[in-house]
Design an enzyme around this catalytic site. Structure first.
Site, short mmCIF file in Angstrom:
data_model
loop_
_atom_site.label_atom_id
_atom_site.label_comp_id
_atom_site.label_asym_id
_atom_site.label_seq_id
_atom_site.Cartn_x
_atom_site.Cartn_y
_atom_site.Cartn_z
N HIS A 106 20.17 -11.51 100.56
CA HIS A 106 20.29 -12.36 99.37
C HIS A 106 21.20 -11.64 98.37
CE1 HIS A 106 19.43 -14.71 95.78
NE2 HIS A 106 19.35 -13.54 95.16
N THR B 121 26.05 -19.23 103.27
CA THR B 121 24.59 -19.33 103.43
C THR B 121 24.21 -19.40 104.92
OG1 THR B 121 24.43 -20.47 101.32
CG2 THR B 121 22.53 -20.67 102.80
N ARG C 110 26.65 -11.69 106.90
CA ARG C 110 26.00 -12.77 107.64
C ARG C 110 26.79 -13.16 108.88
NH1 ARG C 110 24.27 -16.31 102.30
NH2 ARG C 110 22.19 -15.43 102.01
N PHE D 50 13.07 -27.23 102.35
CA PHE D 50 12.79 -25.93 103.00
C PHE D 50 12.16 -24.91 102.04
CE2 PHE D 50 17.24 -26.09 101.63
CZ PHE D 50 17.33 -24.98 100.80
N LYS E 190 16.54 -9.22 103.25
CA LYS E 190 15.40 -10.10 103.46
C LYS E 190 14.52 -9.56 104.60
CE LYS E 190 17.54 -14.44 102.08
NZ LYS E 190 17.86 -15.77 102.62
N VAL F 228 20.33 -20.13 109.53
CA VAL F 228 20.22 -20.19 108.07
C VAL F 228 18.92 -19.58 107.55
CG1 VAL F 228 19.28 -22.56 107.90
CG2 VAL F 228 20.78 -21.67 106.09
N ARG G 202 29.03 -11.56 96.99
CA ARG G 202 28.89 -12.86 97.67
C ARG G 202 29.92 -12.98 98.80
NH1 ARG G 202 24.47 -16.16 97.14
NH2 ARG G 202 25.84 -17.83 97.84
N TYR H 232 13.14 -18.42 93.63
CA TYR H 232 13.82 -19.59 94.22
C TYR H 232 13.48 -20.89 93.49
CZ TYR H 232 15.58 -16.92 98.24
OH TYR H 232 16.26 -16.03 99.05
#
Ligand code: ADP
Length: 169
Positions: free
Chosen positions: A135, A111, A122, A77, A29, A129, A105, A69
């Site tokens: 992603h 997330t 992450r 959001f 991202k 967040v 994942r 999305y």
């Protein structure tokens, strides 16, 4: 309309993407690109034995991001997420390998970076967040839909990895 077309397109190409040929859409991202995490994320997927099938640096349009999305369109959001994702370049990738969707994942973490275990992408690199660096598709269906949305078929490379016999028996 575009969604319907992509689903149909994804369905046509779905059959070959199973087992060791499973594919997932991974994106670094804008916050991850700005924080120079591209090499780190690519390194983790390579090291895990997955094969890079496509990679490009893109400034994504709001139209594409809204489609990407779409399932979150009713979340508070959503607009901010689309704005954040269009605030800078994204490194869009397709990776291939056995269980790459599920494993990708797991490698990402949760997330929210604060819920993510150390050693996940992450968990090690995310801040909050909205700035969680990466992603990754969360199902076979979303992988097909996202790959079709971000890449033309001609951008996906088929190539032989010489170490395949050392990865899969
Ligand atoms: P994931 O990216 O882990 O698949 P989601 O699909 O639920 O998670 O959400 C997409 C993205 O939206 C997240 O990666 C995150 O950047 C953002 N997001 C999710 N939940 C929130 C929230 N409560 N507030 C702000 N942004 C959020």
């Amino acid at each position: 309309m575009l969604g319907l077309f992509l689903s149909l397109f994804a369905h046509i190409f779905k059959s070959g993407w199973t087992g060791v040929n499973e594919r997932t859409f991974i994106a670094v991202k804008p916050d991850g690109v700005q924080r120079r995490l591209v090499g780190e994320i690519v390194r983790r997927f390579e090291k895990k034995g997955f094969k890079l099938v496509a990679l490009k640096l893109v400034m994504a349009s709001e139209e594409l991001l809204k489609e990407h999305y779409w399932h979150l369109r009713n979340r508070p959001f959503y607009n901010r997420l689309v704005r954040d994702m269009s605030s800078g370049p994204i490194v869009a990738m397709v990776w291939q390998g056995l269980d790459v969707i599920k494993t990708g994942r797991k490698m990402m973490g949760e997330t929210s970076p604060s819920d993510s275990m150390p050693a996940t992408i992450r968990g090690d690199n995310g801040v909050e967040v909205r700035r969680n660096a990466i992603h990754g598709s969360d199902s076979v269906e979303s992988a097909h839909r996202e790959i079709s949305l971000w890449f033309q078929e001609t951008e996906l490379s088929s190539w032989d990895v010489c170490s395949t016999n050392w990865i899969y028996s």
